[in-house]
Motif scaffolding. Structure first.
Motif, PDB file in Angstrom:
ATOM      1  N   HIS A   1       0.862  -1.283   0.104  1.00  0.00           N
ATOM      2  CA  HIS A   1      -0.034  -0.018  -0.004  1.00  0.00           C
ATOM      3  C   HIS A   1       0.885   1.326   0.010  1.00  0.00           C
ATOM      4  O   HIS A   1       1.887   1.397   0.837  1.00  0.00           O
TER       5      HIS A   1
ATOM      6  N   LYS B   1       0.707   4.162   0.935  1.00  0.00           N
ATOM      7  CA  LYS B   1       0.872   5.176   2.084  1.00  0.00           C
ATOM      8  C   LYS B   1       1.533   4.294   3.227  1.00  0.00           C
ATOM      9  O   LYS B   1       2.426   4.957   3.997  1.00  0.00           O
TER      10      LYS B   1
ATOM     11  N   GLU C   1       5.396   5.440   4.799  1.00  0.00           N
ATOM     12  CA  GLU C   1       5.882   5.571   6.122  1.00  0.00           C
ATOM     13  C   GLU C   1       6.867   4.569   6.680  1.00  0.00           C
ATOM     14  O   GLU C   1       7.645   5.026   7.491  1.00  0.00           O
TER      15      GLU C   1
ATOM     16  N   LYS D   1      -2.269   4.615  20.347  1.00  0.00           N
ATOM     17  CA  LYS D   1      -3.359   4.372  18.980  1.00  0.00           C
ATOM     18  C   LYS D   1      -3.997   2.882  19.055  1.00  0.00           C
ATOM     19  O   LYS D   1      -5.386   2.988  19.070  1.00  0.00           O
TER      20      LYS D   1
ATOM     21  N   LYS E   1      -3.944   3.961  10.283  1.00  0.00           N
ATOM     22  CA  LYS E   1      -4.332   5.164   9.528  1.00  0.00           C
ATOM     23  C   LYS E   1      -5.027   4.913   8.292  1.00  0.00           C
ATOM     24  O   LYS E   1      -6.098   5.540   8.120  1.00  0.00           O
ATOM     25  N   VAL E   2      -4.559   3.926   7.758  1.00  0.00           N
ATOM     26  CA  VAL E   2      -5.207   3.348   6.445  1.00  0.00           C
ATOM     27  C   VAL E   2      -6.587   2.852   6.517  1.00  0.00           C
ATOM     28  O   VAL E   2      -7.384   3.229   5.800  1.00  0.00           O
TER      29      VAL E   2
ATOM     30  N   LYS F   1      -8.663   3.657   8.682  1.00  0.00           N
ATOM     31  CA  LYS F   1      -9.558   4.882   9.027  1.00  0.00           C
ATOM     32  C   LYS F   1      -9.750   5.792   7.722  1.00  0.00           C
ATOM     33  O   LYS F   1     -10.921   5.960   7.479  1.00  0.00           O
ATOM     34  N   GLU F   2      -8.793   6.087   7.123  1.00  0.00           N
ATOM     35  CA  GLU F   2      -8.624   6.952   6.159  1.00  0.00           C
ATOM     36  C   GLU F   2      -9.378   6.464   4.779  1.00  0.00           C
ATOM     37  O   GLU F   2     -10.209   7.030   4.145  1.00  0.00           O
ATOM     38  N   ASP F   3      -9.013   5.263   4.595  1.00  0.00           N
ATOM     39  CA  ASP F   3      -9.803   4.416   3.438  1.00  0.00           C
ATOM     40  C   ASP F   3     -11.209   3.899   3.503  1.00  0.00           C
ATOM     41  O   ASP F   3     -11.513   3.348   2.660  1.00  0.00           O
ATOM     42  N   ILE F   4     -11.722   3.956   4.815  1.00  0.00           N
ATOM     43  CA  ILE F   4     -12.971   3.410   5.259  1.00  0.00           C
ATOM     44  C   ILE F   4     -12.941   2.132   4.824  1.00  0.00           C
ATOM     45  O   ILE F   4     -13.924   1.722   4.345  1.00  0.00           O
TER      46      ILE F   4
ATOM     47  N   CYS G   1      -9.472  -3.671   0.619  1.00  0.00           N
ATOM     48  CA  CYS G   1      -9.645  -2.680  -0.380  1.00  0.00           C
ATOM     49  C   CYS G   1     -10.169  -3.087  -1.791  1.00  0.00           C
ATOM     50  O   CYS G   1     -10.582  -2.325  -2.414  1.00  0.00           O
TER      51      CYS G   1
END
Length: 493
Positions: free
Chosen positions: A99, A101, A105, A131, A375-376, A378-381, A467
């Motif tokens: 991925h 993103k 990182e 987190k 993070k992914v 959450k951000e990518d739902i 995804c």
């Protein structure tokens, strides 16, 4: 063999000596272009594998795939062939291969600090702990970071025994909790059992399987698709659950000591073929274990991090609160990482008895990747996508069950799905392994990779990265349908 997206795979289909006339499913487009493979030739890879790697036969397919590159839900082999990956490295690649993103990182942390150990502080581990703990209910707030699911379950066993001063630990028949010498006692799948002395103090109880077990039917499980077995349960009262609870009580009254250390349960069994329990069963089982002085452990190694769609953790779908939660696989999107989360009280029980230390657990790179995964998601739902696309796929696969007599059951939740193959629906006996292999191979030839599970390897395990899209589901279902048609043609010859 599958070529890049444009090759006419249908031209290669055969049924014995007769060419199949079925139209091939059209593989969805992918705008990613893999690098040209320049590493070891295939035959040299086979030689090295035979000479130097584990002799245990685990590779799928008659000619094992030599994978070269991955991008999101896609995999590419050494010949440049493209595959839709619906098994995700055994339910491990949670958000997609490489991925972008997460790559970013990981690269930033790689350039900054690869490794230090727990004798020093570093920000990534503390950031990740904060987190992760925020995603778990009180009092599950103390985190032990490890490297694999087996290691996490090893530690959970030790925590349970240290806290309770008891030894016996219960797991389900059909459970898979790891392949280390310690966790092999918990794992209760015949192909993983050994005559050697491992995992003492573990007892297996009946799995409340509403498809193969003695009780259960069309109202019993938390899934958009129910078994076709007739059910005598009322909509709000599961008789099968009550009968399986009685069997669990029998285990507690006969094969363990007066007090127990704990009870391990996968919210949905993975290796055993995506087995779901009757609604309400785990809640009563947890209560019975606690009455015996034991703690309850949820093995979230395959079910966690939003894969089930409706909830972030599998235990939440049962309305229970465990004392210990173990997690791995999707936690790092394939990077070696795992964790055990428990209460302060249980954590202190271990610290009073020994100095627990893990050289690689919680290293900076792993924690940076773990944070990026959260993070992914959450951000990518992705949890919501798991629910929507997973339900869509379950309902489409259920139509295959209605169409083919050899598809005995379709079950699951979100993007953790099992499709069990049988000789026929009336007997529910497993389809012979060689026939399942043929269907499995046919799917691969058409560009779809799926897993295998069940006591007799009779269940296709379908667990893509979170995804995936509905058009990709449409392709996958059409591939499976085409493979089933081919198989029925072979049977008719």
């Amino acid at each position: 063999m599958v070529n890049n997206a444009s090759m006419d795979i249908g031209a290669l289909w055969t049924c014995g000596t007769k060419l199949s006339l079925h139209t091939k499913p059209q593989m969805p487009p992918c705008d990613f272009i893999p690098e040209k493979y320049k590493a070891l030739p295939y035959n040299r890879v086979l030689e090295i594998h035979e000479q130097h790697l584990s002799p245990v036969v685990t590779a799928y397919f008659k000619k094992p795939l030599l994978l070269h590159q991955g991008h999101m839900e896609w995999l590419f082999d050494s010949d440049g062939n493209r595959y839709l990956d619906f098994f995700s490295g055994i339910v491990t690649v949670s958000v997609g291969h490489c991925h972008p993103k997460i790559n970013t990182e990981a690269q930033e942390q790689l350039n900054r600090l690869w490794h230090t150990s727990t004798v020093f502080f570093h920000a990534p581990v503390h950031e990740y702990a904060e987190k992760l703990s925020a995603l778990l209910p009180d009092p599950l707030k103390v985190i032990f970071l490890t490297n694999s699911g087996s290691e996490a379950n090893d530690l959970a066993m030790l925590l349970a025994r240290a806290h309770t001063n008891s030894t016996d630990i219960i797991s389900f028949r059909g459970a898979y909790h790891g392949c280390s010498p310690y966790t092999l006692g918990l794992t209760s799948v015949g192909s993983y059992k050994t005559e050697l002395p491992v995992g003492t103090g573990c007892q297996a109880t009946m799995c409340p399987d509403v498809f193969h077990g003695p009780w259960g039917g069309s109202h019993c499980r938390d899934s958009p698709v129910q078994t076709t077995r007739k059910c005598s349960c009322a909509p709000e009262s599961c008789q099968a659950k009550d009968l399986y609870v009685e069997q669990f009580k029998d285990t507690l009254n006969t094969v363990v000591a007066k007090s127990v250390a704990g009870f391990f349960a996968e919210p949905i069994q993975g290796v055993n073929g995506v087995i779901q329990y009757p609604k309400g069963f785990l809640k009563e089982a947890f209560q019975l274990v606690r009455e015996k002085g034991g703690v309850c452990i949820a093995d979230e190694i395959q079910t966690g991090f939003g894969r089930l769609g409706s909830h972030f953790w599998g235990f939440q779908t049962h309305g229970v609160l465990p004392d210990i939660v173990t997690m791995a696989k999707g936690i790092g999107n394939g990077f070696p990482m795992a964790a055990v989360v428990t209460t302060p009280e249980i954590a202190k029980s271990l610290s009073k008895r020994l100095l627990h230390f893990n050289t690689f657990g919680g290293n900076p790179l792993a924690c940076a990747i773990g944070s990026a995964v959260l993070k992914v998601i959450k951000e990518d739902i992705l949890q919501e996508n798991s629910h929507e696309v997973g339900t869509y796929m379950l309902l489409k696969l259920a139509k295959l069950r209605d169409e083919f007599d050899i598809v005995g059951d379709v079950r699951g939740k979100g993007l953790m799905i099992g499709m069990e193959m049988v000789k026929d629906k009336s007997s529910r006996q497993p389809l012979p392994r060689e026939e399942v292999n043929q269907i499995h191979e046919a799917c691969k030839q058409m560009g779809l990779l799926i897993g295998r599970g069940g006591i007799f390897f009779q269940t296709f395990r379908i667990a893509p990265s979170m995804c995936i899209t509905k058009p990709e589901v449409d392709f996958a279902v059409e591939v499976i349908r085409s493979a089933l048609i081919q198989h029925m043609e072979r049977r008719a010859e």
